[in-house]
Design a protein around this motif. Structure first.
Motif, PDB file in Angstrom:
ATOM      1  N   VAL A 146       0.849  -1.189   0.000  1.00  0.00           N
ATOM      2  CA  VAL A 146       0.000   0.000   0.000  1.00  0.00           C
ATOM      3  C   VAL A 146       0.887   1.243   0.000  1.00  0.00           C
ATOM      4  O   VAL A 146       1.803   1.356   0.815  1.00  0.00           O
ATOM      5  CB  VAL A 146      -0.917   0.000   1.235  1.00  0.00           C
ATOM      6  CG1 VAL A 146      -1.778   1.249   1.267  1.00  0.00           C
ATOM      7  CG2 VAL A 146      -1.788  -1.251   1.241  1.00  0.00           C
ATOM      8  N   PRO A 147       0.643   2.206  -0.893  1.00  0.00           N
ATOM      9  CA  PRO A 147       1.470   3.420  -0.926  1.00  0.00           C
ATOM     10  C   PRO A 147       1.361   4.209   0.373  1.00  0.00           C
ATOM     11  O   PRO A 147       0.317   4.211   1.035  1.00  0.00           O
ATOM     12  CB  PRO A 147       0.877   4.210  -2.103  1.00  0.00           C
ATOM     13  CG  PRO A 147       0.146   3.199  -2.928  1.00  0.00           C
ATOM     14  CD  PRO A 147      -0.353   2.164  -1.962  1.00  0.00           C
ATOM     15  N   ALA A 148       2.442   4.885   0.743  1.00  0.00           N
ATOM     16  CA  ALA A 148       2.444   5.708   1.955  1.00  0.00           C
ATOM     17  C   ALA A 148       1.386   6.801   1.842  1.00  0.00           C
ATOM     18  O   ALA A 148       1.203   7.398   0.790  1.00  0.00           O
ATOM     19  CB  ALA A 148       3.824   6.327   2.162  1.00  0.00           C
ATOM     20  N   GLY A 149       0.675   7.046   2.929  1.00  0.00           N
ATOM     21  CA  GLY A 149      -0.364   8.069   2.948  1.00  0.00           C
ATOM     22  C   GLY A 149      -1.750   7.541   2.641  1.00  0.00           C
ATOM     23  O   GLY A 149      -2.733   8.276   2.761  1.00  0.00           O
ATOM     24  N   THR A 150      -1.855   6.265   2.250  1.00  0.00           N
ATOM     25  CA  THR A 150      -3.163   5.682   1.963  1.00  0.00           C
ATOM     26  C   THR A 150      -3.973   5.549   3.255  1.00  0.00           C
ATOM     27  O   THR A 150      -3.451   5.138   4.282  1.00  0.00           O
ATOM     28  CB  THR A 150      -3.004   4.297   1.315  1.00  0.00           C
ATOM     29  OG1 THR A 150      -2.285   4.437   0.092  1.00  0.00           O
ATOM     30  CG2 THR A 150      -4.363   3.662   1.038  1.00  0.00           C
ATOM     31  N   ALA A 151      -5.244   5.927   3.220  1.00  0.00           N
ATOM     32  CA  ALA A 151      -6.135   5.806   4.380  1.00  0.00           C
ATOM     33  C   ALA A 151      -7.086   4.638   4.158  1.00  0.00           C
ATOM     34  O   ALA A 151      -7.697   4.524   3.099  1.00  0.00           O
ATOM     35  CB  ALA A 151      -6.920   7.098   4.593  1.00  0.00           C
ATOM     36  N   GLY A 168       2.873  -0.183  11.565  1.00  0.00           N
ATOM     37  CA  GLY A 168       3.227   0.656  10.427  1.00  0.00           C
ATOM     38  C   GLY A 168       2.162   1.664  10.052  1.00  0.00           C
ATOM     39  O   GLY A 168       2.363   2.473   9.156  1.00  0.00           O
ATOM     40  N   TRP A 169       1.007   1.632  10.731  1.00  0.00           N
ATOM     41  CA  TRP A 169      -0.088   2.557  10.462  1.00  0.00           C
ATOM     42  C   TRP A 169      -0.269   3.491  11.656  1.00  0.00           C
ATOM     43  O   TRP A 169       0.093   3.162  12.780  1.00  0.00           O
ATOM     44  CB  TRP A 169      -1.393   1.805  10.197  1.00  0.00           C
ATOM     45  CG  TRP A 169      -1.376   0.980   8.949  1.00  0.00           C
ATOM     46  CD1 TRP A 169      -0.692  -0.184   8.750  1.00  0.00           C
ATOM     47  CD2 TRP A 169      -2.067   1.246   7.734  1.00  0.00           C
ATOM     48  NE1 TRP A 169      -0.918  -0.661   7.487  1.00  0.00           N
ATOM     49  CE2 TRP A 169      -1.757   0.193   6.843  1.00  0.00           C
ATOM     50  CE3 TRP A 169      -2.918   2.265   7.318  1.00  0.00           C
ATOM     51  CZ2 TRP A 169      -2.272   0.142   5.554  1.00  0.00           C
ATOM     52  CZ3 TRP A 169      -3.436   2.210   6.035  1.00  0.00           C
ATOM     53  CH2 TRP A 169      -3.111   1.162   5.162  1.00  0.00           C
ATOM     54  N   ILE A 170      -0.836   4.663  11.421  1.00  0.00           N
ATOM     55  CA  ILE A 170      -1.116   5.641  12.472  1.00  0.00           C
ATOM     56  C   ILE A 170      -2.614   5.919  12.485  1.00  0.00           C
ATOM     57  O   ILE A 170      -3.221   6.133  11.440  1.00  0.00           O
ATOM     58  CB  ILE A 170      -0.339   6.957  12.236  1.00  0.00           C
ATOM     59  CG1 ILE A 170       1.165   6.694  12.237  1.00  0.00           C
ATOM     60  CG2 ILE A 170      -0.692   7.989  13.302  1.00  0.00           C
ATOM     61  CD1 ILE A 170       1.992   7.917  11.905  1.00  0.00           C
TER      62      ILE A 170
END
Length: 238
Positions: free
Chosen positions: A109-114, A125-127
């Motif tokens: 999954v690309p960085a910044g994907t919600a 790895g998720w916030i």
């Protein structure tokens, strides 16, 4: 189970004389001969260097001469370990599409994907995004990521502004009575025998309608808080 040698990093003939016996000798191997000690030093030096390299690096460093098969592992100069997704030679992993970082997928999954998760805490790895709380999800065909509304989606405690229509029937027809002289045959209104005194009804009339107006101030619109979502279907690795 074997025991790891204590001095596995020692290199043979590190300060001695070594001579490469050449590719032809590598192909033939030793024959009935006494090989020069420089040849033996060279071969044993290569073996001990390889053992020490494997022990220190864990995964061999990449080089441009090795023919790497599918799924081979190599460590590039950036310090990352790569896995070959196709057989290749002299294709540096960090700049080639023939390698993937080990432990990562091209489908990552690309960085910044919600995304939405049905669990208490964010995955590794998720916030967790705490800017949206107590919102309902609204699927839209236009651009996603928007939000709106002001009311709780749980408490539907508002009556929306609305109108009522009303009507009345047309009742109300009635008659009245009156007392008077009734005209005789000669249409006189005197005391002649043809006239008589009594109580008489009027004709029936008076049907009518009423207009009823109902005010539309019975409440305010329920506008629950929401977040716009879109539905996407993954098509696979490009």
């Amino acid at each position: 189970m074997t025991t790891k040698p204590v001095e596995v990093n020692r290199i043979w003939a590190i300060s001695g004389t070594t001579i490469d016996p050449g590719q032809n000798k590598y192909s033939l191997g030793w024959e009935v001969e006494i090989p020069p000690h420089e040849y033996m030093n060279y071969v044993q030096n290569i073996i001990t260097q390889t053992n020490a390299h494997n022990n220190e690096e864990g995964i061999n460093k990449w080089d441009g001469t090795t023919q790497y098969p599918l799924a081979a592992l190599a460590k590039d100069s950036d310090g990352f370990i790569y896995k070959a997704n196709t057989a290749n030679t002299n294709h540096q992993p960090s700049i080639s599409n023939d390698w993937d970082k080990w432990g990562e997928s091209k489908d990552a999954v690309p960085a910044g994907t919600a995304m939405v998760f049905y669990q208490a805490l964010a995955p590794l790895g998720w916030i967790k995004d705490t800017t949206k709380d107590n919102h309902m999800l609204r699927v839209v065909s236009s651009a996603g990521g928007g939000s709106g509304g002001v009311d709780s989606p749980i408490l539907n405690n508002k009556v929306a502004v609305h109108n009522h229509t009303a009507s009345s029937n047309t009742t109300g027809a009635h008659a009245h009575t009156y007392t008077s002289w009734k005209a005789g045959t000669n249409h006189g209104l005197d005391n002649s025998p043809e006239a008589s005194y009594g109580t008489y009804p009027t004709s029936s009339a008076g049907n009518h309608d009423h207009i009823i107006t109902v005010n539309n101030n019975s409440g305010s619109n329920w506008t629950p808080k929401y977040v716009d979502m879109i539905i996407c279907v993954f098509e696979g690795t490009e």
